[in-house]
Write an enzyme that holds these catalytic residues in place. Structure first.
Site, short mmCIF file in Angstrom:
data_model
loop_
_atom_site.label_atom_id
_atom_site.label_comp_id
_atom_site.label_asym_id
_atom_site.label_seq_id
_atom_site.Cartn_x
_atom_site.Cartn_y
_atom_site.Cartn_z
N LYS A 14 48.47 84.80 65.24
CA LYS A 14 48.93 83.41 65.26
C LYS A 14 47.75 82.45 65.01
CE LYS A 14 52.70 84.51 68.48
NZ LYS A 14 53.36 84.13 69.74
N TYR A 54 62.03 82.58 64.45
CA TYR A 54 62.28 82.41 65.89
C TYR A 54 63.70 81.91 66.18
CZ TYR A 54 57.37 83.24 67.18
OH TYR A 54 56.13 83.81 67.41
N PHE A 62 61.00 75.29 74.92
CA PHE A 62 59.68 75.31 74.29
C PHE A 62 59.74 75.49 72.76
CE2 PHE A 62 60.58 79.64 75.84
CZ PHE A 62 60.46 80.39 74.67
N ARG A 90 54.11 96.79 70.68
CA ARG A 90 54.38 95.87 71.79
C ARG A 90 53.51 96.20 73.01
NH1 ARG A 90 57.52 91.15 71.34
NH2 ARG A 90 58.21 91.46 73.49
N ARG A 107 46.69 90.83 74.35
CA ARG A 107 46.84 89.55 75.07
C ARG A 107 46.10 89.58 76.40
NH1 ARG A 107 53.26 89.31 73.67
NH2 ARG A 107 53.18 88.09 71.75
N ASN A 117 49.31 82.68 72.81
CA ASN A 117 49.16 84.12 73.09
C ASN A 117 48.78 84.96 71.87
OD1 ASN A 117 51.66 84.04 71.90
ND2 ASN A 117 52.76 85.13 73.53
N HIS A 120 51.80 88.05 67.40
CA HIS A 120 53.23 88.39 67.44
C HIS A 120 53.42 89.86 67.10
CE1 HIS A 120 57.55 88.30 66.70
NE2 HIS A 120 57.29 89.04 65.63
N GLU A 131 62.20 90.88 60.17
CA GLU A 131 60.97 90.08 60.05
C GLU A 131 60.15 90.51 58.82
OE1 GLU A 131 59.18 90.49 63.93
OE2 GLU A 131 60.74 89.27 64.86
P1 IDP Z 1 57.28 87.71 72.29
O1 IDP Z 1 56.43 86.89 71.35
O2 IDP Z 1 56.44 88.51 73.24
O3 IDP Z 1 58.31 88.56 71.56
P2 IDP Z 1 59.37 85.75 72.94
O4 IDP Z 1 60.10 85.62 74.23
O5 IDP Z 1 60.12 86.20 71.72
O6 IDP Z 1 58.10 86.70 73.21
O7 IDP Z 1 58.71 84.35 72.64
C1 IDP Z 1 58.15 84.05 71.38
C2 IDP Z 1 56.92 83.23 71.59
O8 IDP Z 1 57.29 81.98 72.16
C3 IDP Z 1 55.91 83.81 72.57
O9 IDP Z 1 55.08 84.81 71.99
C4 IDP Z 1 55.13 82.57 72.95
O10 IDP Z 1 54.22 82.19 71.94
C5 IDP Z 1 56.24 81.53 73.00
N1 IDP Z 1 56.78 81.38 74.36
C6 IDP Z 1 57.59 82.22 75.03
N2 IDP Z 1 57.87 81.77 76.26
C7 IDP Z 1 57.26 80.57 76.37
C8 IDP Z 1 57.18 79.59 77.41
O11 IDP Z 1 57.73 79.74 78.49
N3 IDP Z 1 56.41 78.48 77.12
C9 IDP Z 1 55.78 78.30 75.94
N4 IDP Z 1 55.83 79.19 74.94
C10 IDP Z 1 56.55 80.33 75.15
#
Ligand code: IDP
Length: 156
Positions: A14, A54, A62, A90, A107, A117, A120, A131
């Site tokens: 990212k 997304y 968010f 993962r 991470r 974070n 992806h 994807e």
């Molecule tokens: P993942 O990336 O581990 O698959 P997802 O739940 O699909 O997790 O969320 C996508 C991305 O959205 C996360 O990697 C993170 O960058 C962001 N994200 C998820 N939850 C939050 C939150 O509570 N606050 C802000 N950003 C979030």
């Protein structure tokens, strides 16, 4: 090559990972593990692409910040291939929230907060296929066999 060795996942460094010069560390972990790089592009994703990527999160509070974050700079988009690469990828990334990511994961080792974070990784084989098709044209996926293949896989 047996089909189970052909599983693919979509991994993207990212914008924060790019700005913080962590692309190389992330590639290194997937290479060291034994997975095979199939495609890679350094690109600035536009809002339309990110909204599709997304789409499952479009109702989350968010979501607007997530699109802003992901479009704020370049990403390094990749496709990696190998046995169980989606699930293992993962595990290598660690939990979504770096506060819960174990040390030793990407991470867990390189970031602090969920909205930054750094990386992806597809969460299922089905979403990986979606994807990969969203980010890459079929001709951008390179078919090749590393010379190390028999040193990674027992029976192929
Ligand atoms: P993942 O990336 O581990 O698959 P997802 O739940 O699909 O997790 O969320 C996508 C991305 O959205 C996360 O990697 C993170 O960058 C962001 N994200 C998820 N939850 C939050 C939150 O509570 N606050 C802000 N950003 C979030």
């Amino acid at each position: 090559m047996a089909p189970q060795y052909r599983e693919r996942t979509f991994i993207a460094v990212k914008p924060d990972g790019v700005h913080r010069h962590i692309i190389g560390d992330i590639i290194k972990r997937f290479e060291q593990k034994g997975f095979k790089l199939v495609a890679m592009k350094f690109t600035q994703a536009d809002d339309a692409l990110l909204q599709k990527h997304y789409s499952a999160l479009s109702k989350k509070p968010f979501f607007p910040d997530l699109i802003k974050y992901m479009s704020s700079g370049p990403v390094c988009a990749m496709v990696w291939e190998g046995l169980n690469v989606v699930k293992t990828g993962r595990t290598m990334l660690g939990a979504t929230n770096p506060m819960d990511s174990a040390p030793g994961t990407i991470r867990g080792d390189f970031c602090v907060q969920v909205g930054r974070n750094i990386c992806h990784g597809s969460d299922s084989v089905e979403s990986a296929n979606t994807e990969v098709a969203l980010w890459f044209k079929p001709a951008e996926l390179v078919n090749w066999d590393p010379v190390a293949k028999p040193w990674v896989y027992e029976d192929d």
